[in-house]
Write a protein that holds these residues in place. Sequence first.
Motif, PDB file in Angstrom:
ATOM      1  N   ALA A 380       0.835  -1.199   0.000  1.00 42.81           N
ATOM      2  CA  ALA A 380       0.000   0.000   0.000  1.00 42.81           C
ATOM      3  C   ALA A 380       0.868   1.246   0.000  1.00 42.81           C
ATOM      4  CB  ALA A 380      -0.923  -0.010   1.216  1.00 42.81           C
ATOM      5  N   SER A 381       1.961   1.225   0.788  1.00 43.86           N
ATOM      6  CA  SER A 381       2.844   2.393   0.816  1.00 43.86           C
ATOM      7  C   SER A 381       3.456   2.626  -0.553  1.00 43.86           C
ATOM      8  CB  SER A 381       3.945   2.181   1.865  1.00 43.86           C
ATOM      9  OG  SER A 381       3.377   2.019   3.144  1.00 43.86           O
ATOM     10  N   HIS A 382       3.870   1.489  -1.198  1.00 41.35           N
ATOM     11  CA  HIS A 382       4.468   1.641  -2.531  1.00 41.35           C
ATOM     12  C   HIS A 382       3.451   2.203  -3.515  1.00 41.35           C
ATOM     13  CE1 HIS A 382       5.620   0.266  -6.587  1.00 41.35           C
ATOM     14  NE2 HIS A 382       6.870   0.482  -6.168  1.00 41.35           N
ATOM     15  N   ASP A 383       2.208   1.660  -3.476  1.00 38.00           N
ATOM     16  CA  ASP A 383       1.183   2.130  -4.408  1.00 38.00           C
ATOM     17  C   ASP A 383       0.798   3.580  -4.125  1.00 38.00           C
ATOM     18  OD1 ASP A 383       1.251  -0.325  -5.567  1.00 38.00           O
ATOM     19  OD2 ASP A 383      -0.496  -1.110  -4.465  1.00 38.00           O
ATOM     20  N   LEU A 384       0.810   3.960  -2.821  1.00 40.99           N
ATOM     21  CA  LEU A 384       0.481   5.341  -2.492  1.00 40.99           C
ATOM     22  C   LEU A 384       1.604   6.301  -2.875  1.00 40.99           C
ATOM     23  CD1 LEU A 384      -1.209   4.849   0.996  1.00 40.99           C
ATOM     24  CD2 LEU A 384      -2.330   5.580  -1.114  1.00 40.99           C
ATOM     25  N   LEU A 385       2.843   5.801  -2.736  1.00 44.34           N
ATOM     26  CA  LEU A 385       3.970   6.673  -3.052  1.00 44.34           C
ATOM     27  C   LEU A 385       4.074   6.955  -4.546  1.00 44.34           C
ATOM     28  CD1 LEU A 385       6.717   5.306  -0.642  1.00 44.34           C
ATOM     29  CD2 LEU A 385       5.588   7.526  -0.535  1.00 44.34           C
ATOM     30  N   LEU A 418       1.240  17.398   0.679  1.00 43.84           N
ATOM     31  CA  LEU A 418       1.839  16.199   0.099  1.00 43.84           C
ATOM     32  C   LEU A 418       3.008  15.693   0.948  1.00 43.84           C
ATOM     33  CD1 LEU A 418       1.770  17.093  -3.713  1.00 43.84           C
ATOM     34  CD2 LEU A 418       0.336  15.430  -2.511  1.00 43.84           C
ATOM     35  N   GLU A 419       3.820  16.633   1.451  1.00 46.22           N
ATOM     36  CA  GLU A 419       4.946  16.227   2.307  1.00 46.22           C
ATOM     37  C   GLU A 419       4.453  15.576   3.592  1.00 46.22           C
ATOM     38  OE1 GLU A 419       7.263  19.681   2.913  1.00 46.22           O
ATOM     39  OE2 GLU A 419       8.130  19.686   0.887  1.00 46.22           O
ATOM     40  N   SER A 695      12.782   3.858  -6.987  1.00 44.89           N
ATOM     41  CA  SER A 695      11.907   2.860  -6.354  1.00 44.89           C
ATOM     42  C   SER A 695      11.391   3.382  -5.020  1.00 44.89           C
ATOM     43  CB  SER A 695      12.651   1.537  -6.140  1.00 44.89           C
ATOM     44  OG  SER A 695      11.828   0.606  -5.463  1.00 44.89           O
ATOM     45  N   ALA A 696      10.187   2.908  -4.684  1.00 45.13           N
ATOM     46  CA  ALA A 696       9.632   3.182  -3.350  1.00 45.13           C
ATOM     47  C   ALA A 696      10.026   2.092  -2.359  1.00 45.13           C
ATOM     48  CB  ALA A 696       8.107   3.278  -3.429  1.00 45.13           C
ATOM     49  N   GLU A 697      10.691   1.037  -2.840  1.00 39.46           N
ATOM     50  CA  GLU A 697      11.116  -0.067  -1.958  1.00 39.46           C
ATOM     51  C   GLU A 697      12.381   0.333  -1.211  1.00 39.46           C
ATOM     52  OE1 GLU A 697      12.553  -4.709  -2.324  1.00 39.46           O
ATOM     53  OE2 GLU A 697      11.259  -3.826  -3.867  1.00 39.46           O
ATOM     54  N   ARG A 698      12.361   0.106   0.078  1.00 37.03           N
ATOM     55  CA  ARG A 698      13.495   0.491   0.915  1.00 37.03           C
ATOM     56  C   ARG A 698      14.178  -0.729   1.538  1.00 37.03           C
ATOM     57  NH1 ARG A 698      10.160   4.698   0.550  1.00 37.03           N
ATOM     58  NH2 ARG A 698      10.883   6.820   1.008  1.00 37.03           N
ATOM     59  N   SER A 699      14.197  -1.817   0.839  1.00 34.50           N
ATOM     60  CA  SER A 699      14.764  -3.050   1.372  1.00 34.50           C
ATOM     61  C   SER A 699      16.281  -3.018   1.325  1.00 34.50           C
ATOM     62  CB  SER A 699      14.253  -4.260   0.571  1.00 34.50           C
ATOM     63  OG  SER A 699      14.735  -4.207  -0.765  1.00 34.50           O
ATOM     64  N   THR A 700      16.876  -3.791   2.215  1.00 33.05           N
ATOM     65  CA  THR A 700      18.341  -3.903   2.250  1.00 33.05           C
ATOM     66  C   THR A 700      18.855  -4.593   1.000  1.00 33.05           C
ATOM     67  OG1 THR A 700      18.229  -4.037   4.653  1.00 33.05           O
ATOM     68  CG2 THR A 700      20.282  -4.719   3.635  1.00 33.05           C
ATOM     69  N   HIS A 701      18.053  -5.540   0.493  1.00 37.87           N
ATOM     70  CA  HIS A 701      18.475  -6.253  -0.727  1.00 37.87           C
ATOM     71  C   HIS A 701      18.682  -5.287  -1.890  1.00 37.87           C
ATOM     72  CE1 HIS A 701      18.638  -9.208  -3.959  1.00 37.87           C
ATOM     73  NE2 HIS A 701      17.612  -8.570  -4.547  1.00 37.87           N
ATOM     74  N   LEU A 714      17.497   6.255  -6.041  1.00 36.23           N
ATOM     75  CA  LEU A 714      16.651   7.412  -5.735  1.00 36.23           C
ATOM     76  C   LEU A 714      15.310   6.890  -5.239  1.00 36.23           C
ATOM     77  CD1 LEU A 714      17.370   9.714  -8.834  1.00 36.23           C
ATOM     78  CD2 LEU A 714      18.475   9.729  -6.572  1.00 36.23           C
ATOM     79  N   LEU A 715      15.005   7.195  -3.979  1.00 39.37           N
ATOM     80  CA  LEU A 715      13.783   6.680  -3.378  1.00 39.37           C
ATOM     81  C   LEU A 715      12.606   7.577  -3.710  1.00 39.37           C
ATOM     82  CD1 LEU A 715      15.133   5.660   0.157  1.00 39.37           C
ATOM     83  CD2 LEU A 715      14.710   4.161  -1.798  1.00 39.37           C
ATOM     84  N   LYS A 716      11.453   6.931  -3.914  1.00 40.50           N
ATOM     85  CA  LYS A 716      10.213   7.665  -4.128  1.00 40.50           C
ATOM     86  C   LYS A 716       9.635   8.085  -2.789  1.00 40.50           C
ATOM     87  CE  LYS A 716       9.060   5.048  -8.312  1.00 40.50           C
ATOM     88  NZ  LYS A 716       8.053   4.144  -8.931  1.00 40.50           N
ATOM     89  N   PRO A 717       8.987   9.214  -2.695  1.00 37.03           N
ATOM     90  CA  PRO A 717       8.878  10.273  -3.720  1.00 37.03           C
ATOM     91  C   PRO A 717      10.247  10.866  -4.047  1.00 37.03           C
ATOM     92  CG  PRO A 717       7.316  10.606  -1.936  1.00 37.03           C
ATOM     93  CD  PRO A 717       8.267   9.564  -1.479  1.00 37.03           C
ATOM     94  N   LEU A 718      10.433  11.179  -5.314  1.00 35.71           N
ATOM     95  CA  LEU A 718      11.731  11.667  -5.762  1.00 35.71           C
ATOM     96  C   LEU A 718      12.056  13.012  -5.127  1.00 35.71           C
ATOM     97  CD1 LEU A 718      11.806  10.790  -9.562  1.00 35.71           C
ATOM     98  CD2 LEU A 718      13.303   9.904  -7.779  1.00 35.71           C
TER      99      LEU A 718
END
Length: 736
Positions: A380-385, A418-419, A695-701, A714-718
Amino acid sequence: MSLINPNDTLERQNEKLLKIADSLMRRVEYGTSQSGAAYAQFERAALLEKRVRERTLELERTLDLLHDANAQLARANDETEAARRNLADAIETISEGFALFDPQDVLVLCNSRFCRDFKDTATELKPGLPFDSYVDRVSRSKYLSLPETQDRNAWAKMRRKKHTERRVMFNVRLVEDRWLQVSEQRTKNNGTVVLQTDITDIMRTERQEQAKLRDKQTRMIRATLDHLNQGVCIFDENAQLVGWNQKIGTLLSLPARRLRIGATFVGLLDDLDDEYEFTRGIDRGSFRRWAVSDGLRQPISFEVQRGDSAILHIFGRAMPDRGFVISCTDVTAEREAAQKLYELNEILEQRVMERTLELEDALSAAERANASKSRFVAAASHDLLQPLSAAKLFMASLSDKLDAPNEQAVLSKAETALEAAEQIIDALLNISKLESDGLSFDIRPVALREVFDPLRDEMGILAAQKGLRLRILDSSLVVKTDPSYLRRIVQNLLTNAIRYTDTGRVVVGARRNGESARIEVWDTGPGIAEEDQNSIFEEFRRLDTKASNNDGLGLGLAIVERACARLGHPLGLWSELGRGSCFMLNVPLAHDAELSTRNKTINASPIGLTQAGLIALLVENDPQLRRAISILIESWGVSVIEAEDAESALDLMDDLQISPDALLLDYQLGDGPTGTELYEELTRRLGRLPCAIVSAERSTHLRQETRRLEIELLLKPLDRAKLIEFLQSAALRAGI
């Protein structure tokens, strides 16, 4: 001048007075003078006679008192003498030698039996003899028998030493095999009473008893063994039977004719039926070897089973004379009870296993539910971001085109909203990640100034807007932690301090605390009551009920607590109402770390990109976000080639036959290859190009993968500034 000598006795004084009176009377009667002087002399004589009579009466009373005193003294002397005779008679009737020494160790009295056996010394023992002299005389007596290893002087020294003790008792050996027991006791006035008792008969009887002791002990041992509930048999050093009880024959079914003195262990063992089965790790041969061994026997314990009827426990132990004793106990009832307990335990274990499986199923279900929740929150966070990132980029592209102040104000409010939404989604995503089991950290040495310096610039503006003084102290300490999470922890604590502090200041600093660095965030806010200091770390918990949603949903401290727990950084809190609060965390120090400090100057404006003529390949499967990014970077003079997925991007590169200057690749591109896989394929076809994974994914992988490929993430939101930095870097590498 006195006419009577006062030293004379009363009788003599009376006699002199009578003579004086008689002489005076005669002189008065026959005096030659016939004048009045004679009469005067008569009067004086009469007065003198009266005084003499009074003196005589006093002397007579004094004589009576003296006679009474002499009589009492005589009676007292008689009583004392009688008491002395009675005491002498009393101690004389004692069958023991008796002597009394006064506190000065001088002999007061003794009876005739005292030292009677020391015939060459007895005559010298008289009242007034010192104790040391008494010891010297006894030590020199020829009737004193001493061991060959002890001389008489040593014995006398030992005797004097014993005399210093308050209560003493010891034996003295005399010639002709006689013995005395000497005992000493102190009296109340610290005198000493010495008793000498003839124990010759006792010693001789004891010697006779010792001669009979072996037979008596044998009888006692047999009687004791017969009363035991165990079967017992005793063997000598030659493994021959010397003692047993009836119980051993009953338990082992041995005939009475076989249990006899001198029977060998091997013979008795051979008499056991073959139905006796040796269990618990020993057999007949091992038992036989243990019994006939000449060396030191270790204790042995095992069980034998006779058919299905009885179980016997055998225990063997060596004796000091190299013999050994074997005991036999019927443990059939105990083993049956143990078997029943074992069966019951099996049933209980089965029930516990079933219950455990049920609990495991419930736990698995809970874990699956939690994992589903975490995946849902992450998805949901990824889809919202995605749309949020597009909205921010559209807003950023509009900021360069709107000039009216009211329009800029509306745009600023929209960006603020938005922030705020981005912060909430980011916080939920962080909590979800911190609760997952697969989370891993990038632990490495980090200089605290690299964490503090960016926060000083970012949070300084927020503090200045509230009129607060923010002070972040420089620190040269290097810690070992995950830098991104440490920055998030300190940032959340700072945000929390600024948000709830109305006046005063906020101070951040670090101090060495043993092998760790203690980072402290102080504020002059309202403080936190003691009963609320645990609840503030709960999700969606805010003590200020009047705060709006724009001030956060109470997730900052929840993230701080979970991150500190997962990183192993102890978190502490001090607070006092009306004075302020201090949040502190301990981070281990990094020793001998080689850090390269990077001072990056980020140009937040797109100056230079317009003239660079940069070509960028943008691959993003979300149409709105792809369009927003294109509009933004095209406004900076960058030409954009758009593609929806990896396959269309590769086909586009083949059709255009050009090599872009920069790659902006989304990580999740639908069902096809990921952004990193697309980059590897483009590298094989076009060579290495500047690339950033969006990407909005913040995984260690994903972080490890981008680090392996040496490309940007570069993490989303950009972030507009980071996007500009990447494009400027790509332009420099392309030499444009």
